[in-house]
Scaffold this motif. Structure first.
Motif, PDB file in Angstrom:
ATOM      1  N   GLY A 107       0.783  -1.226   0.000  1.00  0.00           N
ATOM      2  CA  GLY A 107       0.000   0.000   0.000  1.00  0.00           C
ATOM      3  C   GLY A 107       0.818   1.281   0.000  1.00  0.00           C
ATOM      4  N   LYS A 133       4.305  -1.832   7.741  1.00  0.00           N
ATOM      5  CA  LYS A 133       3.363  -2.588   6.908  1.00  0.00           C
ATOM      6  C   LYS A 133       3.954  -3.898   6.415  1.00  0.00           C
ATOM      7  CE  LYS A 133       0.674   1.373   5.536  1.00  0.00           C
ATOM      8  NZ  LYS A 133       0.150   2.218   4.493  1.00  0.00           N
ATOM      9  N   THR A 144       4.884   3.525  -2.960  1.00  0.00           N
ATOM     10  CA  THR A 144       4.125   2.293  -2.764  1.00  0.00           C
ATOM     11  C   THR A 144       5.022   1.253  -2.099  1.00  0.00           C
ATOM     12  OG1 THR A 144       2.828   2.745  -4.748  1.00  0.00           O
ATOM     13  CG2 THR A 144       2.800   0.486  -3.923  1.00  0.00           C
TER      14      THR A 144
END
Length: 102
Positions: A19, A72, A99
């Motif tokens: 993400g 993440k 990203t």
């Protein structure tokens, strides 16, 4: 952590998108340095105090983006972009974004 401005890393395969990630900072000018910079504009040349301040701000923003990516579970950031804007008189924001992938 691999960080690239491209949409891929040569020789690597993106297996998972984690993400959007970002990091930013707002830096203000030091009044003493601001006066010296004003004098420098009269004679011309690089304003090294500002160059150093903005380099430090870019490194902070990228570091915070990397922290976001690690949180993440990413091991790389592709499509890195840097953006700056003036948020008030004598203060600028630097944001790094991209990203996160692995």
């Amino acid at each position: 952590m691999i960080i690239v401005t491209t949409e891929f890393v040569p020789g690597k395969e993106v297996k998972e998108l984690k993400g959007f990630v970002r990091g930013g900072t707002v830096q203000s000018k030091h009044i003493g340095k601001d006066i010296m910079a004003g004098l420098k504009t009269i004679v011309g040349g690089e304003i090294s105090d500002y160059t150093e301040m903005l380099e430090e701000a870019r490194q902070k923003a990228i570091g915070r983006m990397v922290d976001d990516a690690k949180a993440k579970g990413a091991n790389a950031v592709i499509g890195l972009r840097l953006q700056t804007s003036s948020v008030m008189q004598n203060a600028s924001e630097i944001i790094a974004y991209g990203t996160a992938v692995c």
